[in-house]
Write a protein that holds these residues in place. Structure first.
Motif: not given
Lengths: 108, 114
Positions: A62-64, A49-58, A78-79, A68-75
Motif C-alpha cells: 500500500l502507498k498513500a 496519516t498524511l498532512y500536506s500535499a505531496g506527502e507519501e506513505k508506504e 494485491p493479494k 490539496k483536494k484528494e488522496s489516493f491509496l495505491h495497491i
C-alpha cells in the motif's frame, strides 16, 4: 454537504492487478487525512496519516498519496488477504469526517 | 498509538431493556468518540465523550437514548436505552491520544435486539 467522498464504492481485482482508490475531501482546516482498513465484524485498523500535499506513505503493498483536494491509496500487486473495506477520514480542527469506504475484493 | 478494548464484544438483548458498553484505553487520550455502524455501511458518529462534562451529541442522537459517561482520561461508557430492533448495530469506541492527530478504534460491540 459531504466532506469526504470515496470512489469506487466497490472494486474487484485479480491477484497481482494493481489499482488505486480515491478519496476527495473539502475541509477548511485540514489537520490530517487518514486511511483505515476494516475487516468484516471488526473495528477500523489505522494505516496512514498524511498532512500536506505531496506527502507519501508506504506500508507493504500500500502507498498513500495526498494532493490539496484528494488522496489516493495505491495497491500494488494485491493479494487475497488485502480484501477489506478501506476507509478515508479527514480531521478538521476537532472533528473527524469519514467517507463511506471502498470495498476491495481480490480474487486469487 | 492507543490500544482500545470494549466490553461486551457482543450481546443479544430484549426490546425495552438497556445495555451499557464499556471502552477502556491503555493510555490517556484527549478525545473519545462513539460510533454506530450498520452492516455494510460506513461509520455514523453518535457523540464525542468529554472528560468531566456532558457529551456532545450529533444530530439525530439524544442523551436520553444514548447516555454517555467519561469519568477520566482513559475510560468511557455508552448506554443504549429502551432498545428496539432498530438499535441492532455495531457500536464502536475510538480515541485520539494526547499529542496525536490520529483516531484509533476498539474492536466494536455487536448488538442484536430481539
Amino acid at each position: 454537504e459531504d466532506q469526504v467522498t470515496q470512489s469506487p464504492e466497490a472494486l474487484r481485482l485479480q491477484e497481482g492487478e494493481s489499482s488505486s482508490l480515491n478519496c476527495s475531501y473539502t475541509v477548511s482546516g485540514l489537520r490530517g487525512l487518514f486511511w483505515y482498513r476494516q475487516d468484516p465484524g471488526k473495528g477500523p485498523e489505522f494505516l496512514f496519516t498524511l498532512y500536506s500535499a505531496g506527502e507519501e506513505k508506504e506500508k507493504e503493498r500500500l502507498k498513500a498519496t495526498l494532493t490539496k483536494k484528494e488522496s489516493f491509496l495505491h495497491i500494488t500487486a494485491p493479494k487475497p488477504e488485502d480484501s477489506a473495506t478501506y476507509l478515508c477520514a479527514v480531521r478538521d480542527f476537532n472533528k473527524f469526517y469519514f467517507g463511506s469506504g471502498t470495498k476491495l475484493n481480490v480474487k486469487p | 498509538s492507543a490500544v482500545i478494548s470494549q466490553k461486551p464484544s457482543r450481546d443479544i438483548c430484549q426490546r425495552g431493556t438497556s445495555l451499557t458498553i464499556q471502552c477502556q484505553v491503555d493510555s490517556q487520550v484527549t478525545m473519545m468518540f462513539w460510533y454506530r455502524q450498520q452492516p455494510g455501511q460506513s461509520l455514523t458518529l453518535i457523540a464525542t465523550a468529554n472528560q468531566g462534562s456532558e457529551a456532545t451529541y450529533e444530530s439525530g442522537f439524544v442523551i436520553d437514548k444514548f447516555p454517555i459517561s467519561r469519568p477520566n482520561l482513559t475510560f468511557s461508557t455508552l448506554t443504549v436505552s429502551n432498545m428496539s430492533p432498530e438499535d441492532s448495530s455495531i457500536y464502536l469506541c475510538s480515541a485520539s491520544p494526547i499529542g496525536d492527530n490520529e483516531q484509533f478504534f476498539g474492536p466494536g460491540t455487536r448488538l442484536t435486539v430481539l
